[in-house]
Structures are given as structure tokens and as C-alpha cells.
Design a protein around this motif. Structure first.
Motif, mmCIF file in Angstrom:
data_model
loop_
_atom_site.group_PDB
_atom_site.id
_atom_site.type_symbol
_atom_site.label_atom_id
_atom_site.label_comp_id
_atom_site.label_asym_id
_atom_site.label_seq_id
_atom_site.Cartn_x
_atom_site.Cartn_y
_atom_site.Cartn_z
ATOM 1 N N PHE A 189 0.824 -1.208 0.000
ATOM 2 C CA PHE A 189 0.000 0.000 0.000
ATOM 3 C C PHE A 189 0.862 1.265 0.000
ATOM 4 O O PHE A 189 0.469 2.295 -0.567
ATOM 5 N N GLU A 190 2.026 1.191 0.619
ATOM 6 C CA GLU A 190 2.963 2.306 0.523
ATOM 7 C C GLU A 190 3.380 2.538 -0.919
ATOM 8 O O GLU A 190 3.448 3.681 -1.385
ATOM 9 N N TRP A 242 0.014 5.358 -0.727
ATOM 10 C CA TRP A 242 -0.593 5.704 0.558
ATOM 11 C C TRP A 242 0.485 6.258 1.494
ATOM 12 O O TRP A 242 1.605 5.765 1.528
ATOM 13 N N THR A 283 -1.427 6.753 7.023
ATOM 14 C CA THR A 283 -2.717 6.242 6.538
ATOM 15 C C THR A 283 -2.750 4.726 6.600
ATOM 16 O O THR A 283 -3.734 4.128 7.051
ATOM 17 N N VAL A 284 -1.666 4.086 6.154
ATOM 18 C CA VAL A 284 -1.587 2.621 6.194
ATOM 19 C C VAL A 284 -1.705 2.135 7.632
ATOM 20 O O VAL A 284 -2.468 1.205 7.933
ATOM 21 N N ARG A 309 -5.286 2.618 9.166
ATOM 22 C CA ARG A 309 -6.251 1.694 8.578
ATOM 23 C C ARG A 309 -5.989 0.261 9.024
ATOM 24 O O ARG A 309 -6.929 -0.520 9.214
#
Length: 372
Positions: free
Chosen positions: A335-336, A340, A344-345, A348
Motif C-alpha cells: 500500500f505504501e 498511501w 494512513t496505512v 487503517r
């Protein structure tokens, strides 16, 4: 209940102050983290951040637990000693790994087989003592059961045979404990890749086990007001609740300094210790398979690595061109790489952990209701 609150509060305070002390001392000693070369480029700024902060977590847990027992005048139980053995023993393995990384100035510490030997010694030692008849209480309950369990024990007794069957069953049971302890410690090790991710996630999961242990203590077999069909045959659930509160408190205190941007990392010292003792809680509270739900985030992180590695090897062998499912694993790095922000990662993934814990606790309570 007083011991639970004292344990959590003392561990939190010691962790909050102890982690700050560790930051200062480890910075002076030059115990800085090395960053994996193939990792996200945004992580390169973290190089040199003090590591081995897990030492502060472990010490805080030990101090919080024994201080609470001392203040309430209660003696520590065999179950608590077993969990502390897992915590300290696996922390020692992680500390050696971290120290080699710092001393050699490289991202790789112990060789894989060396680390596995250390993890195996701790896991098998824990399992062998946990099922030993000499640790049975007055009701004949040993810390660990010789059956598998989800919320209650089920299936055949591994130690139900005689002679060779008894020893074979015991060996198989130790293999299961070994898989759980080493697997969970490696899972939390993989999860410890972003600022504050593992510390907060662990605090949430251990808080759930604190609640489970309190409930099991109130509904344990042998209490006059509890019916046989609804009670839990668990040894020392109250002590597990006290220790669970201490671990949650220590993780929260560490999170104060580990939140983005992290002033210190827990390193393998902390991540291996937290994972192993989490498996210990599942084994000693007779909720082995429930851990898969409560620790859903850790399972996801591990599965992402297994899938990535497996698919890479299969496609390379079949097509000659290796392919990947994710941009990078463990999955938080994927996700990085999608753009993101790290914060945020992390937030979440905290939410995901909370949902997994809510689902696990809901299933645990629903099972009890169904037995009434």
C-alpha cells in the motif's frame, strides 16, 4: 480487578519512562537501525533510528506484573511464569539478532537457521513444561491442554494413550505448540515494518485476551454459581488477565515514542517476544484457533509474504519470468508503493485489527450464550 488495573498502569508508566531512557542511551551507543535496501525509498530517512526498544517493553511487563502481585499480596502462578518465560526467552533471541545487525552494520542479523534454533528451544521448552502433570492444580488442570481448541477443547486427547502412543502424542502436541509459537512470533516480526503498527495492534489484541481471561475467570469451573456445561477448564485465567493488561500497557507506553515519526524501533527484541507470548496466551487460554481471528492482521501479513514468494518461484519455474502478486511484501509495503502515506496505512491497519478483535470477542461471547 485491582491487580489488573495496577499491572496495566505500572507497565504503561515504566514503558513510557523506560523507552525515553532507552532512546537516549541507545543513541549514545550508536545502536541505530539498518534499513533494507530493497524497501520503500521513504524509509531511508529512518536509518540510524535507535532500535532494540523491545527491551523497554519486556522490562515494563515484568515490573508491572510482579509489582501488581506484590501490592495485592498474591503469589505468581505457574501459568504466568510460563508466559514470562516465552516473553523473556524470545526477547533474548531477538536481542542477539538485533545486536548483530547493529554491530555488523547490516540489515540481516542471525542466520535463519540460528534464529530458528533459538525459537525452537524456547517454544519446545515452554510446551514441555506447560503440559507436564506436575503443574496440574488441585482440579487436575495443567496450564496447557492436550487437546486442540477453538473456544473450548475438542477432539482426541494427544496424551490419552499408553506407552509409545503417549510419547508420540506428546511429541505431536509439542510440534503444534512449536508451529504456533514460532509462526506467531515470525508473523509479528513481519508486521513490525511501519511506525507504531505493531505496538498498537499488539496492545489491542492483548487487551482482547485480557477481557477473555477476565470472563474465563468469572466463569471458570469450580465456582459455585457456574454450571458445568458453561464453565471454562482453564488454569489461572486471572493471572493471564493481569499479564495481558501489563503487555497492553507496555505497548501503549512504547507507542508514545514509536508513533510516526518513530524515535525508536522495538526491533526483533520486541516483535519476536510479543508474537511468542501471544501464541502462549492462545494455548494457555484454550483458544488456539480463535487466535487466527483475533490476530487477523498478523495472519494477513504472513499470508501475503507466503503468496508472494510462492507465486514468484512458480512463475519463474513455469514461464522463466518471475512475477509478483503485490508490489512489495509484507502487504503494508504494497500500500505504501501504491502511494498511501505511512500514517494512513498504519491507522487503517489499526482499524482492521480492531474489527478482527471485535469479531473474535463476538464469537467468543456468542459461543458462551449458546451453551446457556
Amino acid at each position: 480487578m485491582r491487580a489488573i488495573l495496577l499491572s496495566g498502569a505500572i507497565a504503561l508508566l515504566f514503558s513510557l519512562l523506560g523507552t525515553r531512557f532507552a532512546i537516549v542511551q541507545f543513541t549514545k551507543l550508536g545502536y541505530g537501525q539498518e534499513i533494507r535496501e530493497d524497501g520503500p525509498t521513504t524509509h531511508r530517512t529512518k536509518r540510524g533510528t535507535p532500535t532494540m526498544g523491545g527491551v523497554a517493553i519486556v522490562i515494563s511487563v515484568v515490573v508491572g506484573y510482579f509489582a501488581a502481585k506484590l501490592l495485592t499480596g498474591d503469589a505468581p502462578s505457574a501459568t504466568a511464569y510460563l508466559l514470562l518465560f516465552l516473553l523473556v526467552g524470545m526477547a533474548a533471541v531477538g536481542f542477539v539478532d538485533d545486536f548483530i545487525k547493529v554491530f555488523m552494520q547490516r540489515n540481516l542479523g542471525l542466520r535463519a537457521w540460528s534464529k530458528m534454533v533459538g525459537q525452537t528451544l524456547v517454544a519446545v521448552g515452554f510446551g514441555a513444561v506447560a503440559i507436564h502433570p506436575g503443574l496440574a492444580n488441585d482440579d487436575g488442570i495443567t496450564p496447557a491442554a492436550d487437546q486442540l481448541s477453538f473456544i473450548r477443547d475438542f477432539g482426541p486427547h494427544f496424551l490419552g494413550g499408553d506407552g509409545v502412543l503417549y510419547w508420540l502424542g506428546g511429541a505431536l502436541l509439542l510440534v503444534i505448540f512449536w508451529i504456533m509459537v514460532t509462526g506467531t512470533s515470525n508473523a509479528t516480526n513481519l508486521t513490525d515494518g511501519l511506525d507504531g503498527l505493531l505496538a498498537a495492534s499488539s496492545a489491542i489484541v492483548f487487551a482482547a485476551y485480557t477481557i477473555i481471561s477476565i470472563w474465563q475467570n468469572n466463569q471458570r469451573c469450580g465456582r459455585p454459581s457456574v454450571e458445568i456445561g458453561t464453565c471454562y477448564e482453564v488454569r489461572d485465567p486471572l493471572d493471564m488477565a493481569i499479564l495481558g493488561a501489563a503487555i497492553s500497557g507496555a505497548c501503549i507506553g512504547f507507542l508514545w515514542w514509536n508513533a510516526s515519526p518513530a524515535k525508536i524501533f522495538m526491533g526483533d527484541t520486541g516483535s519476536l517476544a510479543l508474537g511468542s507470548v501471544l501464541a502462549g496466551f492462545a494455548i494457555l487460554s484454550h483458544t488456539e484457533f480463535l487466535l487466527i481471528i483475533l490476530g487477523g492482521l498478523f495472519v494477513t501479513e504472513t499470508v501475503s509474504v507466503i503468496l508472494q514468494t510462492g507465486w514468484f518461484k512458480i512463475t519463474r519455474k513455469v514461464t522463466g519470468t518471475p512475477k509478483r502478486i503485490f508490489r512489495m511484501t509484507p502487504i503494508h509495503h504494497h500500500f505504501e508503493m501504491l502511494g498511501w502515506e505511512q500514517v494512513t496505512v498504519v491507522i487503517r491497519f489499526w482499524i482492521i485489527t480492531g474489527l478482527c478483535v471485535a469479531a473474535g470477542l463476538g464469537i467468543f461471547y456468542a459461543e458462551w450464550v449458546a451453551t446457556i
